[in-house]
Each structure stands twice: as structure tokens, then as C-alpha cells.
Scaffold this motif. Structure first.
Motif, PDB file in Angstrom:
ATOM      1  N   VAL A  46       0.836  -1.210   0.000  1.00 12.26           N
ATOM      2  CA  VAL A  46       0.000   0.000   0.000  1.00 12.26           C
ATOM      3  C   VAL A  46       0.866   1.253   0.000  1.00 12.26           C
ATOM      4  O   VAL A  46       0.629   2.195  -0.767  1.00 12.26           O
ATOM      5  CB  VAL A  46      -0.948  -0.004   1.215  1.00 12.26           C
ATOM      6  CG1 VAL A  46      -1.686   1.333   1.324  1.00 12.26           C
ATOM      7  CG2 VAL A  46      -1.950  -1.143   1.112  1.00 12.26           C
ATOM      8  N   ALA A  73      -4.885   3.754  -3.125  1.00 11.01           N
ATOM      9  CA  ALA A  73      -3.990   3.392  -2.025  1.00 11.01           C
ATOM     10  C   ALA A  73      -4.381   4.103  -0.728  1.00 11.01           C
ATOM     11  O   ALA A  73      -4.329   3.517   0.361  1.00 11.01           O
ATOM     12  CB  ALA A  73      -2.548   3.726  -2.393  1.00 11.01           C
ATOM     13  N   TRP A 104      -6.183  -7.551  -3.179  1.00  8.57           N
ATOM     14  CA  TRP A 104      -5.350  -6.357  -3.193  1.00  8.57           C
ATOM     15  C   TRP A 104      -4.034  -6.528  -3.953  1.00  8.57           C
ATOM     16  O   TRP A 104      -3.633  -5.624  -4.697  1.00  8.57           O
ATOM     17  CB  TRP A 104      -5.059  -5.871  -1.776  1.00  8.57           C
ATOM     18  CG  TRP A 104      -4.038  -4.776  -1.772  1.00  8.57           C
ATOM     19  CD1 TRP A 104      -2.724  -4.868  -1.445  1.00  8.57           C
ATOM     20  CD2 TRP A 104      -4.245  -3.411  -2.167  1.00  8.57           C
ATOM     21  NE1 TRP A 104      -2.092  -3.664  -1.602  1.00  8.57           N
ATOM     22  CE2 TRP A 104      -3.006  -2.758  -2.042  1.00  8.57           C
ATOM     23  CE3 TRP A 104      -5.356  -2.708  -2.621  1.00  8.57           C
ATOM     24  CZ2 TRP A 104      -2.853  -1.412  -2.349  1.00  8.57           C
ATOM     25  CZ3 TRP A 104      -5.200  -1.356  -2.926  1.00  8.57           C
ATOM     26  CH2 TRP A 104      -3.960  -0.739  -2.786  1.00  8.57           C
TER      27      TRP A 104
END
Length: 203
Positions: A46, A73, A104
């Protein structure tokens, strides 16, 4: 010699916030079934996507893609912070959230690839016109003076100053910072002494 590193309150605050967000992402990933090293890889993924998107925004090219992946993000980071704040039972994570967490990596890989290998934005026509004009003006400038005359003041044509001002304004609007002498010299295609003289008149 490099200047000594000094602690800055803003940097310390940023480090604390990053560490907390990192931990929240790890806890959410672990609760969603991503154990071991995989839970630690999620916050790294992330944060890297955030950095890549921010760099694209700062580069001035393809800002729509930069904003898109930056928001993706940021949503993932904020979502983990909120979910681990007591609003979600980490002992019974819902199936839809497990699906989002499991999916993800593919989303982050796609975003990182597009940001890293996306084509840069085409150069604005105004910039090309300014460069062509600067080349024409530079061709009309006199040849380099001998060493003995280099300390004398440099005469700058008013048209070149006006062009340089447009280049500087465009650079500030695109990057948010004042143009430096090296960039000004490259954009105008003029010698360094002339670029320094122009920069003095722009101040």
C-alpha cells in the motif's frame, strides 16, 4: 561535507503516523487470513503504491492516473485504520473484506505497473513554441566574448526576457517551484552567463 541531520517535528510526526498506519494494515491483513510474511507485505504494498502515485503527480505527467491510484492506495490505508479502530471484530472478519484483502495484490501490481510504465504526458504546444522562439533568439545573439570581457554586464534583449518570464511562469504552474538557472538555460538554449543575467531580471 554533509550537514548534520536534525530532527524535524514534522518528520517525526510523519514517521509516527506511517508506523501506526503500517501496523493497522498488518493487523487487518492478518485478521483476514494473510498470516506470516504475507501480512507484513500488505502495508509495504500500500505504501509503495502511494509513493509511486505521488511521484507521478509530482512529475507533471498523466495526473489523472496518478490521482486515481493515489486515491485507491489512500482508501486502502484509511480503511485499515478505521476498521481496526474497534468498528470491526477482527476475530470475525466478513467474507467481503477477506475478498478485498485477497484481491489487493493484483490491484497493487496493476497500479504499480501502469504508474511505472505509463507513457509521459505529451509536451504542451506552448512549451514547444517557447523553445522554438528561444532558439531563434539565441541564434541572433552575438558570439561568445573573449575572456577579458566576460566580467562585463551581459545585455539581454527585452524579447528574451519576456520569453523567459513565460517559461518561468509555466514552470511554476506545472511544478509549484521557481525555475532554477540550469532548467532556464536548457529551456532557452542560451549560455550560462546569459541565463544568469536573465534570472537576475526575473527576480
Amino acid at each position: 561535507m554533509r550537514p548534520p541531520i536534525r530532527l524535524d517535528a514534522v518528520l517525526v510526526q510523519a514517521a509516527i503516523a506511517a508506523a501506526l498506519s503500517f501496523a493497522h494494515l498488518h493487523d487487518l491483513a492478518a485478521a483476514a487470513g494473510q498470516d506470516g510474511w504475507k501480512a507484513w507485505a500488505y502495508p509495504v504494498s500500500v505504501d509503495l503504491l502511494l509513493v509511486a502515485a505521488w511521484r507521478r503527480l509530482r512529475s507533471g505527467g498523466a495526473k489523472a492516473a496518478g490521482w486515481c491510484w493515489f486515491l485507491v492506495a489512500l482508501t486502502a490505508s484509511l480503511g485499515a485504520n478505521v476498521a481496526t479502530a474497534g468498528l470491526l471484530d477482527l476475530g470475525a472478519v466478513p467474507a467481503w473484506l477477506r475478498i478485498l484483502v485477497a484481491g489487493w495484490p493484483a490491484v497493487a501490481f496493476l497500479g504499480g505497473t501502469l504508474l511505472a510504465h505509463g507513457s509521459p504526458a505529451p509536451e504542451p504546444a506552448s512549451v514547444r513554441d517557447e523553445e522554438a522562439a528561444s532558439e531563434a533568439l539565441a541564434a541572433e545573439l552575438p558570439a561568445a566574448e573573449p575572456e577579458s570581457a566576460r566580467n562585463s554586464p551581459v545585455s539581454v534583449p527585452p524579447a528574451l526576457v519576456a520569453l523567459a518570464r513565460n517559461v518561468a511562469d509555466e514552470h511554476r504552474a506545472r511544478t509549484g517551484t521557481a525555475i532554477d538557472i540550469s532548467t532556464l538555460r536548457a529551456r532557452l538554449g542560451v549560455p550560462l552567463p546569459l541565463a544568469e543575467a536573465i534570472n537576475t531580471q526575473l527576480a
